[in-house]
Motif scaffolding. Sequence first.
Motif, PDB file in Angstrom:
ATOM      1  N   ARG A  65      24.769   2.047  23.096  1.00 52.52           N
ATOM      2  CA  ARG A  65      25.562   2.217  21.875  1.00 52.52           C
ATOM      3  C   ARG A  65      26.750   1.270  21.826  1.00 52.52           C
ATOM      4  NH1 ARG A  65      28.359   6.682  23.162  1.00 52.52           N
ATOM      5  NH2 ARG A  65      30.295   5.491  23.315  1.00 52.52           N
ATOM      6  N   PHE A  68      27.080  -1.947  19.779  1.00 50.08           N
ATOM      7  CA  PHE A  68      27.032  -1.726  18.330  1.00 50.08           C
ATOM      8  C   PHE A  68      28.412  -1.374  17.764  1.00 50.08           C
ATOM      9  CE2 PHE A  68      22.622  -1.442  19.382  1.00 50.08           C
ATOM     10  CZ  PHE A  68      21.906  -1.744  18.227  1.00 50.08           C
ATOM     11  N   VAL A  92      21.556   2.133  16.166  1.00 51.59           N
ATOM     12  CA  VAL A  92      20.970   2.042  17.502  1.00 51.59           C
ATOM     13  C   VAL A  92      19.504   2.472  17.454  1.00 51.59           C
ATOM     14  CG1 VAL A  92      21.113   2.841  19.890  1.00 51.59           C
ATOM     15  CG2 VAL A  92      23.212   2.465  18.590  1.00 51.59           C
ATOM     16  N   TRP A  95      17.039  -0.066  16.249  1.00 49.78           N
ATOM     17  CA  TRP A  95      16.765  -1.121  17.237  1.00 49.78           C
ATOM     18  C   TRP A  95      15.858  -0.668  18.361  1.00 49.78           C
ATOM     19  CZ3 TRP A  95      18.652  -0.260  22.312  1.00 49.78           C
ATOM     20  CH2 TRP A  95      18.307  -1.256  23.225  1.00 49.78           C
ATOM     21  N   THR A 256      20.066  -3.552  26.782  1.00 48.11           N
ATOM     22  CA  THR A 256      20.910  -3.374  25.609  1.00 48.11           C
ATOM     23  C   THR A 256      20.496  -4.394  24.552  1.00 48.11           C
ATOM     24  OG1 THR A 256      22.602  -4.862  26.511  1.00 48.11           O
ATOM     25  CG2 THR A 256      22.906  -2.491  26.902  1.00 48.11           C
ATOM     26  N   ALA A 257      20.969  -4.199  23.343  1.00 46.45           N
ATOM     27  CA  ALA A 257      20.618  -5.089  22.234  1.00 46.45           C
ATOM     28  C   ALA A 257      21.438  -6.371  22.292  1.00 46.45           C
ATOM     29  CB  ALA A 257      20.848  -4.382  20.903  1.00 46.45           C
ATOM     30  N   ILE A 262      21.541  -6.675  16.989  1.00 44.97           N
ATOM     31  CA  ILE A 262      22.512  -5.757  16.382  1.00 44.97           C
ATOM     32  C   ILE A 262      22.717  -6.101  14.912  1.00 44.97           C
ATOM     33  CG2 ILE A 262      24.945  -5.080  16.405  1.00 44.97           C
ATOM     34  CD1 ILE A 262      24.778  -5.398  19.512  1.00 44.97           C
ATOM     35  N   ASP A 263      22.866  -7.379  14.597  1.00 46.42           N
ATOM     36  CA  ASP A 263      23.020  -7.796  13.196  1.00 46.42           C
ATOM     37  C   ASP A 263      21.795  -7.393  12.378  1.00 46.42           C
ATOM     38  OD1 ASP A 263      25.505  -8.884  13.661  1.00 46.42           O
ATOM     39  OD2 ASP A 263      24.785 -10.945  13.885  1.00 46.42           O
ATOM     40  N   SER A 265      19.730  -4.943  12.980  1.00 41.57           N
ATOM     41  CA  SER A 265      19.680  -3.496  12.856  1.00 41.57           C
ATOM     42  C   SER A 265      20.627  -2.996  11.771  1.00 41.57           C
ATOM     43  CB  SER A 265      20.022  -2.841  14.200  1.00 41.57           C
ATOM     44  OG  SER A 265      19.843  -1.447  14.141  1.00 41.57           O
ATOM     45  N   TYR A 266      21.847  -3.530  11.737  1.00 42.85           N
ATOM     46  CA  TYR A 266      22.778  -3.113  10.689  1.00 42.85           C
ATOM     47  C   TYR A 266      22.307  -3.582   9.318  1.00 42.85           C
ATOM     48  CZ  TYR A 266      26.402  -1.114  13.692  1.00 42.85           C
ATOM     49  OH  TYR A 266      27.111  -0.304  14.546  1.00 42.85           O
TER      50      TYR A 266
END
Length: 288
Positions: A65, A68, A92, A95, A256-257, A262-263, A265-266
């Motif tokens: 997490r 993020f 999260v 992803w 982890t991402a 992360i970009d 996923s958002y």
Amino acid sequence: MSDTQIIIPKDSPIRAQLEHAVSTRRMIFVAGLPGTGKSLMLQQIILLADQAGRRVHTMQWDAARRPFETPQWLEKYPEVDNLTHPGIRKAVGLWVRDGVMNWHARNSDPAELLVAELPVVGGRFTELLHQLDDEAEALLGSDHAVFFVPIPRAEIRRAIEGFRADTFANPRNEQETKDAPPEIVQNDWLDIRRVHDLWADTQSDQANAHVYDAEIYRHVYDRLMRHRNLQILDIDRTFETKGSAYERAVPVQELTASAEEIDQSYGKLQGLFPGDSVGPVVERWYDY
């Protein structure tokens, strides 16, 4: 590696379950509420896997997490009362299935093992339990993956909660400072009670709703895990711990991402859940 940290006795059925998993599975998930022995089981799996010659990769909610929670997204999705915002929890989750598949593709050697924590309640990695028509399903729903749920008996749960309250007040290492506070542990249990009442069409006695019930816990997680290879770990005794359950004297790699993931996923999150629409969806984290 010295086996002094492996504290589950060799004649324990739990030891047999864990040893079989580390010798036969590609991925091992440990699911459940805080205060049920989940961290200890994760530690023991990692140590046993190292002894078995596996190269261990880990994926845990807090570590996954954290990347993020950039200032940009915390401004939009702020933490309230020590709770991660539903928007970040869902980001999260959007992803994690691809994250597991990418790990699988990058680590094709059978010696590689993924050991993951699966909190589930509140929409934390719940997406790994969804039965979806994607590449991840063929892996997550197969015998390559096992999903353990430690279920302590009532007296063991009380002992774990007391021990956890002590370590929260007097942490022995940095990770214990990040444990959920006792009120969050209690709220997570009440969420399980709420889901049980919804599914069973019952109404808990409010005077006793806070009291842990192993059968209710088992019933809810049986249903949550209905699409997965579930094995219950029946915790019927306490184990003599040596140090912290977060101490793992073996090398591990954390999954982890990446910043790009992360970009992405958002971006998905904002497309799927505009405005404040993500909140009610995460509130119904059990509805799949």
